[in-house]
Design a protein around this motif. Structure first.
Motif, short mmCIF file in Angstrom:
data_model
loop_
_atom_site.label_atom_id
_atom_site.label_comp_id
_atom_site.label_asym_id
_atom_site.label_seq_id
_atom_site.Cartn_x
_atom_site.Cartn_y
_atom_site.Cartn_z
N ILE A 76 1.03 -1.06 0.00
CA ILE A 76 0.13 0.11 -0.07
C ILE A 76 0.68 1.27 0.01
O ILE A 76 0.58 2.16 -0.81
CB ILE A 76 -0.87 0.03 1.00
CG1 ILE A 76 -1.79 -1.01 0.89
CG2 ILE A 76 -1.60 1.13 1.49
CD1 ILE A 76 -2.89 -1.36 2.23
N ARG A 80 0.70 4.44 -2.87
CA ARG A 80 0.60 5.46 -2.56
C ARG A 80 1.77 6.45 -3.13
O ARG A 80 1.40 7.55 -3.69
CB ARG A 80 0.57 5.80 -0.88
CG ARG A 80 -0.67 5.47 -0.16
CD ARG A 80 -0.57 5.51 1.08
NE ARG A 80 -1.78 5.13 1.60
CZ ARG A 80 -1.94 4.86 2.93
NH1 ARG A 80 -1.12 4.99 3.99
NH2 ARG A 80 -3.30 4.30 3.63
N GLU A 81 2.97 5.96 -3.18
CA GLU A 81 3.98 6.66 -3.58
C GLU A 81 3.83 6.87 -5.08
O GLU A 81 4.08 7.63 -5.71
CB GLU A 81 5.24 6.09 -3.36
CG GLU A 81 6.03 6.54 -2.36
CD GLU A 81 7.53 5.78 -1.99
OE1 GLU A 81 8.23 5.73 -3.24
OE2 GLU A 81 7.77 5.48 -0.95
N ALA A 84 1.01 9.20 -5.90
CA ALA A 84 1.49 10.81 -5.39
C ALA A 84 2.36 11.02 -6.80
O ALA A 84 2.49 12.10 -7.44
CB ALA A 84 2.34 10.69 -4.32
#
Length: 106
Positions: A76, A80-81, A84
């Motif tokens: 996860i 998310r990285e 982004a």
């Protein structure tokens, strides 16, 4: 007229039969008790063995769940990285969370 002496063989026969039946009942009870004791011990041993196996399985599953939880959390974080970076590349700004007053009015 029947004399008491004539009844002695009948009473003796009845006494022998009753004593034999009592002895047979005692032997059967002893065998039954021994069988129950043996079965009870086998069942206790089997239950103990299965309980130990269950504890081992529970521990192994707990370890696997923890391992998969850590892997999922790491995955996860990577997602998310990447999200982004994609948002940054596309110049998408995250929407701010709604204000409490605005959320209550809606």
């Amino acid at each position: 007229m029947i004399m008491l002496v004539d009844l002695i063989p009948i009473f003796a026969t009845l006494l022998v039969v009753v004593a034999g039946l009592m002895r047979q009942q005692h032997v059967d009870n002893t065998k039954t008790r021994d069988l129950i004791d043996k079965t009870s011990k086998e069942n206790r041993d089997l239950i103990e063995k299965k309980s130990d196996e269950n504890r081992e399985l529970i521990d192994r599953n707990r370890d696997l769940i923890e391992k998969y939880h850590l892997e999922t959390a790491a995955s996860i974080g990577e997602v998310r990285e990447r999200l982004a970076r994609i948002e940054g590349h596309l110049e998408i700004r995250p929407t701010p969370p709604p204000d409490d007053a605005t959320a209550e009015a809606a």
